[in-house]
Design an enzyme around this catalytic site. Structure first.
Site, PDB file in Angstrom:
ATOM      1  N   HIS A 119     -30.487 -28.869 -32.588  1.00  0.00           N
ATOM      2  CA  HIS A 119     -30.268 -29.658 -31.372  1.00  0.00           C
ATOM      3  C   HIS A 119     -31.597 -29.997 -30.692  1.00  0.00           C
ATOM      4  O   HIS A 119     -32.447 -29.136 -30.477  1.00  0.00           O
ATOM      5  CB  HIS A 119     -29.386 -28.816 -30.444  1.00  0.00           C
ATOM      6  CG  HIS A 119     -28.881 -29.536 -29.247  1.00  0.00           C
ATOM      7  ND1 HIS A 119     -28.409 -30.835 -29.263  1.00  0.00           N
ATOM      8  CD2 HIS A 119     -28.739 -29.129 -27.958  1.00  0.00           C
ATOM      9  CE1 HIS A 119     -28.005 -31.179 -28.056  1.00  0.00           C
ATOM     10  NE2 HIS A 119     -28.204 -30.165 -27.241  1.00  0.00           N
TER      11      HIS A 119
ATOM     12  N   SER B 276     -29.655 -33.781 -24.490  1.00  0.00           N
ATOM     13  CA  SER B 276     -28.530 -32.899 -24.221  1.00  0.00           C
ATOM     14  C   SER B 276     -28.007 -33.130 -22.803  1.00  0.00           C
ATOM     15  O   SER B 276     -27.741 -34.271 -22.441  1.00  0.00           O
ATOM     16  CB  SER B 276     -28.950 -31.455 -24.483  1.00  0.00           C
ATOM     17  OG  SER B 276     -27.826 -30.667 -24.767  1.00  0.00           O
TER      18      SER B 276
HETATM   19  C1  MCU Z   1     -24.959 -31.609 -24.935  1.00  0.00           C
HETATM   20  O1  MCU Z   1     -25.310 -31.057 -23.666  1.00  0.00           O
HETATM   21  C2  MCU Z   1     -24.880 -29.783 -23.236  1.00  0.00           C
HETATM   22  C3  MCU Z   1     -23.409 -29.582 -23.453  1.00  0.00           C
HETATM   23  O2  MCU Z   1     -22.693 -30.608 -22.787  1.00  0.00           O
HETATM   24  C4  MCU Z   1     -23.000 -28.218 -22.916  1.00  0.00           C
HETATM   25  O3  MCU Z   1     -21.632 -27.969 -23.190  1.00  0.00           O
HETATM   26  C5  MCU Z   1     -23.813 -27.103 -23.542  1.00  0.00           C
HETATM   27  O4  MCU Z   1     -23.510 -25.925 -22.917  1.00  0.00           O
HETATM   28  O5  MCU Z   1     -25.184 -27.396 -23.336  1.00  0.00           O
HETATM   29  C6  MCU Z   1     -25.663 -28.606 -23.872  1.00  0.00           C
HETATM   30  C7  MCU Z   1     -27.129 -28.643 -23.567  1.00  0.00           C
HETATM   31  O6  MCU Z   1     -27.549 -29.137 -22.550  1.00  0.00           O
HETATM   32  O7  MCU Z   1     -27.910 -27.998 -24.439  1.00  0.00           O
HETATM   33  C8  MCU Z   1     -29.287 -27.927 -24.184  1.00  0.00           C
END
Ligand code: MCU
Length: 398
Positions: free
Chosen positions: A347, A214
């Site tokens: 996720h 992420s």
């Molecule tokens: C995919 O990573 C991020 C994303 O870019 C953000 O918009 C969201 O708020 O959080 C994601 C993340 O890190 O989830 C753990």
């Protein structure tokens, strides 16, 4: 508006070729032309051509490519990453079977930090190691140890007010142009400096991988792009700012998809340089896009893991990384890069369907095996091609 991934816990060359240090890369490239002063890119909603230089010349040979690669690195700094300070005058530290400690002095200031080491239970030293950016969401890799890098301590990612906070900025000043992901890459480089300076340690300098998921997957991608001593880069579910291309995400967003764009991302966390703010709402004017991260990593190994969650931009990550695969093809090392996007699942919960490619890349690039199943290209967005988003085709560089 800030969207949240529903299932996310928000708190939450051949592999064994001698590693190339950034300094030797720059020495080899000392005869390359600099980006013309006052350079601006045209406006183009299609992905920039990795094989045409800023001065408009076509890249045809591997020697041309070395210079274009140096140029791409400079362009990434200018448009989104900010500057990466070179190796500081003083980097010292120790490597033990449980920890790597690092002390750095530069310009009269000093910082220290450490990373937890977990050696693998089997195999013989020196071991291949996985550097984890804010932890790993991959299943355990047998025979591979871990080095846990505390990225948030180096550069915070707690909202836009956290820009310029962390040990990197204690050293270089809160106004330094580097975004958090660049600062993390700099920190990982210092850990590797200490490993390099301790050649009799249990860690094999030539068999280092990096991962993160992420937001930390964005970081893993940038770490692999900026640090040439990483043999295998495995960004997981990095989405926008990682495996997605800014331009494709914008076109998907315009088509009504609920997908993260650069314009949204720059308001969330300081992952990128303030330089990106200038372009975030006009990504078609950027001389780089994220297919070109592959240009910085190739020919080193890269396995991009994605998930069909809308916010990550599945069409964008697929189109973008299929363009990245063209760069590996141009270098005649297609099997050093893999793209694997799976059907939607929670996720950062690695699904068993992606295990074969993970195993293949680890066997081949961290364990010296000859696993021929590396080089995967699979996506549930099967109809997405690079050619929809790119008007260039890759030459075979000789
Ligand atoms: C995919 O990573 C991020 C994303 O870019 C953000 O918009 C969201 O708020 O959080 C994601 C993340 O890190 O989830 C753990």
């Amino acid at each position: 508006m800030k969207y949240i991934i529903s299932s996310a816990l928000l708190l939450a060359v051949p592999a064994f070729a001698a590693p190339t240090t950034p300094s030797s890369l720059f020495e080899r490239q000392s005869t390359c032309a600099a980006i013309p002063s006052g350079y601006t890119y045209k406006t183009d909603a299609k992905l920039p051509d990795p094989f045409t230089t800023a001065a408009g010349a076509k890249v045809a040979t591997l020697a041309d490519w070395e210079c274009r690669k140096a140029e791409i690195r400079q362009l990434f700094a200018k448009y989104e990453l900010g500057d990466t300070p070179p190796k500081p005058a003083t980097v010292t530290g120790t490597v033990s079977s449980s920890s790597i400690s690092v002390s750095v002095s530069d310009g009269g200031k000093s910082i220290s930090f450490s990373a937890k080491v977990t050696l693998p239970s089997g195999g013989t030293a020196p071991y291949p190691m996985l550097i984890t950016i804010g932890g790993s969401s991959l299943p355990a890799l047998s025979g591979v140890g871990t080095i846990a890098f505390g990225n948030d301590e180096m550069a915070q990612q707690q909202g836009s007010g956290s820009r310029g906070k962390g040990k990197f900025y204690d050293l270089y000043g809160s106004g330094h142009s580097a975004g958090a992901t660049t600062a993390w890459a700099w920190g990982v480089s210092r850990i590797i400096d200490v490993i390099e300076a301790n050649p009799s340690s249990n860690i094999d300098l030539k068999r280092l991988a990096v991962t993160g998921c992420s937001r930390n997957g964005k970081g893993a991608f940038i770490v692999g792009a900026l640090e040439e001593r990483i043999a295998l880069t495995i960004p997981q579910e990095s989405g926008s700012g990682g495996a997605a291309c800014w331009r494709i995400s914008d076109s998907e967003n315009s088509a009504g998809k609920k997908i993260q764009t650069a314009g949204e991302l720059v308001g969330e966390d300081p992952w990128f340089s303030k330089n990106l703010d200038t372009y975030a709402k006009s990504t078609s004017t950027m001389a780089v896009d994220h297919h070109m991260l592959a240009a910085l990593i190739a020919p080193r190994a890269l396995l991009v893991i994605e998930n069909n969650i809308n916010w990550l931009g599945p069409v964008s990550t697929t189109g973008c990384q299929r363009a990245g695969l063209q760069i590996y093809k141009a270098l005649s090392v297609s099997d050093h890069m893999g793209f694997s996007e799976s059907a939607e699942h929670s996720h950062c919960q690695f699904p068993s369907s992606q295990q074969p490619e993970l195993t293949a890349f680890v066997n081949r690039f961290l364990k010296g095996g000859s696993d021929s199943t590396a080089g995967v290209d699979k996506s549930t967005e099967s109809s997405v091609t690079a050619s929809t988003y790119a008007s260039w085709t890759a030459p075979i560089l000789t």
